[in-house]
Scaffold this motif. Structure first.
Motif, PDB file in Angstrom:
ATOM      1  N   LEU A  74       0.808  -1.211   0.000  1.00 12.26           N
ATOM      2  CA  LEU A  74       0.000   0.000   0.000  1.00 12.26           C
ATOM      3  C   LEU A  74       0.845   1.267   0.000  1.00 12.26           C
ATOM      4  O   LEU A  74       0.471   2.273  -0.619  1.00 12.26           O
ATOM      5  CB  LEU A  74      -0.934   0.001   1.216  1.00 12.26           C
ATOM      6  N   THR A  75       1.995   1.237   0.646  1.00 20.47           N
ATOM      7  CA  THR A  75       2.846   2.432   0.699  1.00 20.47           C
ATOM      8  C   THR A  75       3.311   2.860  -0.690  1.00 20.47           C
ATOM      9  O   THR A  75       3.574   4.045  -0.914  1.00 20.47           O
ATOM     10  CB  THR A  75       4.060   2.196   1.602  1.00 20.47           C
ATOM     11  N   GLN A  76       3.411   1.911  -1.631  1.00 20.03           N
ATOM     12  CA  GLN A  76       3.804   2.272  -3.001  1.00 20.03           C
ATOM     13  C   GLN A  76       2.728   3.139  -3.647  1.00 20.03           C
ATOM     14  O   GLN A  76       3.042   4.103  -4.353  1.00 20.03           O
ATOM     15  CB  GLN A  76       4.032   1.008  -3.837  1.00 20.03           C
ATOM     16  N   TRP A  77       1.469   2.834  -3.397  1.00 17.36           N
ATOM     17  CA  TRP A  77       0.367   3.634  -3.942  1.00 17.36           C
ATOM     18  C   TRP A  77       0.293   4.991  -3.238  1.00 17.36           C
ATOM     19  O   TRP A  77       0.042   6.002  -3.880  1.00 17.36           O
ATOM     20  CB  TRP A  77      -0.945   2.871  -3.800  1.00 17.36           C
ATOM     21  N   HIS A  78       0.546   4.990  -1.936  1.00 15.66           N
ATOM     22  CA  HIS A  78       0.590   6.260  -1.215  1.00 15.66           C
ATOM     23  C   HIS A  78       1.681   7.161  -1.782  1.00 15.66           C
ATOM     24  O   HIS A  78       1.477   8.371  -1.971  1.00 15.66           O
ATOM     25  CB  HIS A  78       0.843   6.012   0.274  1.00 15.66           C
ATOM     26  N   ALA A  79       2.841   6.570  -2.066  1.00 21.18           N
ATOM     27  CA  ALA A  79       3.952   7.347  -2.634  1.00 21.18           C
ATOM     28  C   ALA A  79       3.593   7.882  -4.016  1.00 21.18           C
ATOM     29  O   ALA A  79       4.010   8.989  -4.394  1.00 21.18           O
ATOM     30  CB  ALA A  79       5.213   6.486  -2.704  1.00 21.18           C
ATOM     31  N   HIS A 102      -5.816   8.363   1.620  1.00 21.84           N
ATOM     32  CA  HIS A 102      -4.501   9.002   1.756  1.00 21.84           C
ATOM     33  C   HIS A 102      -4.490  10.342   1.030  1.00 21.84           C
ATOM     34  O   HIS A 102      -3.979  11.341   1.566  1.00 21.84           O
ATOM     35  CB  HIS A 102      -3.414   8.085   1.193  1.00 21.84           C
ATOM     36  N   ALA A 103      -5.044  10.365  -0.183  1.00 27.14           N
ATOM     37  CA  ALA A 103      -5.078  11.620  -0.946  1.00 27.14           C
ATOM     38  C   ALA A 103      -5.912  12.674  -0.231  1.00 27.14           C
ATOM     39  O   ALA A 103      -5.526  13.848  -0.155  1.00 27.14           O
ATOM     40  CB  ALA A 103      -5.622  11.357  -2.343  1.00 27.14           C
TER      41      ALA A 103
END
Length: 332
Positions: A74-79, A102-103
């Motif tokens: 999930l952190t990859q999508w947040h980044a 997150h967005a």
């Protein structure tokens, strides 16, 4: 109506802008987008250049982050959301609630569009996504009739975008599992139906070609027969002693004749599918729809779909044929 066009690379983005797109949508070179083909999509620097090119001409760039991450990634999508904000994208197109959350929490100024992969087909679903994540637009799935689109336009809390031209998906978008049955790799999580690493083409002495997906025979083509990218849903299979397209015959969605009805319903944006297609496709299809929309805006009472527009679009149809797809259904 805004004309939203595909950009699989920087030349395609520039071609779409030059041909009259109001906005283009693009993806990064990873599995955060649903067209994660080798050799496609944008590096950070290319995306920065594309945004500068579009903004210099008062056009917009939307970043597709429309796949479903598992919890470990999930952190990859947040980044990717952070990158979209940092580079100056005008909106993200996302389906996963954790990505939208997150967005909304960290980049409230970045517009959030609900992807077609979100499969929102009802007013309550759209209202939830608006109230919970503050979406500014929703892209409707390609399984709705025009009557359903009209009803949603009356009741949706946000502007709506519909697919106008391109590949027609008969599946429940965001929930398709066909490729994963054959390859073990989900198109919803890994960004592509029929990952290239599983595709094998075979040439036969008589000139025919066969294509297999993870050793499963998907289709066989005659020497003069055009062959598109192989997917499970568009293959031919032996059923009841007959070989035919058992699920979906390759064809392209073409809603040009419905343009007045979609405009009158209040549709906010028309989307052209095809980030995997070449620059010539992007330029030609964008130019045709730009002309059609502009002429409708100028004189809606006398607008008609011109034969030369339809001929231009037919040249780029998948399977060399077009359809209105579910839009032509007469039930509500």
């Amino acid at each position: 109506m805004e004309l939203v066009c595909p950009a699989g690379n920087l030349p395609a983005l520039q071609a779409a802008v030059d041909a009259g797109a109001d906005a283009v949508y693009a993806g990064l070179r990873d599995q955060t987008n649903a067209r994660a083909f080798p050799g496609l999509n944008f590096s950070d620097d290319e995306l920065r250049q594309g945004i500068a090119y579009a903004h210099a001409r008062q056009r917009k760039v939307y970043l597709a982050l429309n796949t479903y991450p598992d919890s470990a990634r999930l952190t990859q999508w947040h980044a990717a959301v952070d990158k979209a904000a940092a580079l100056g994208c005008d909106a993200i197109i996302a389906a996963e609630m954790a990505v939208l959350d997150h967005a909304a929490r960290h980049h409230s100024q970045l517009a959030r569009h609900l992807s077609v992969q979100g499969s929102a087909t009802t007013a309550p679903a759209l209202r939830y996504m608006y109230e919970r994540f503050g979406i500014a637009r929703a892209v409707l799935p390609r399984v709705l009739s025009v009557q359903q689109v009209e009803r949603l336009c009356e009741n949706a809390p946000v502007p709506l975008e519909v697919f106008a031209f391109g590949s027609l998906c008969i599946m429940v978008e965001g929930r398709c599992q066909l490729s994963s049955y054959v390859t073990g790799v989900s198109p919803n999580r890994h960004g592509v139906c029929s990952p290239a690493s599983f595709v094998r083409w075979e040439e036969h002495p008589d000139g025919r070609r066969s294509v297999r997906l993870n050793q499963v025979l998907i289709d066989r083509f005659d020497p003069s027969e055009p062959a598109g990218y192989p997917t499970v849903c568009k293959g031919r299979y032996a059923v009841g002693g007959e070989v035919f397209h058992a699920l979906e015959e390759p064809t392209s969605l073409n809603t040009l004749e419905l343009l007045p009805r979609l405009a009158q319903a209040g549709v906010a944006a028309l989307k052209i599918e095809g980030r995997q297609r070449g620059t010539a496709y992007v330029a030609s299809v964008t130019r045709t729809w730009r002309d059609a929309i502009d002429r409708y805006r100028t004189d809606p009472a006398h607008w008609q779909a011109r034969p030369d527009w339809q001929r231009a679009l037919a040249r780029h149809a998948e399977g060399h044929q077009t359809t209105l797809g579910p839009y032509h259904r007469h039930w509500h």
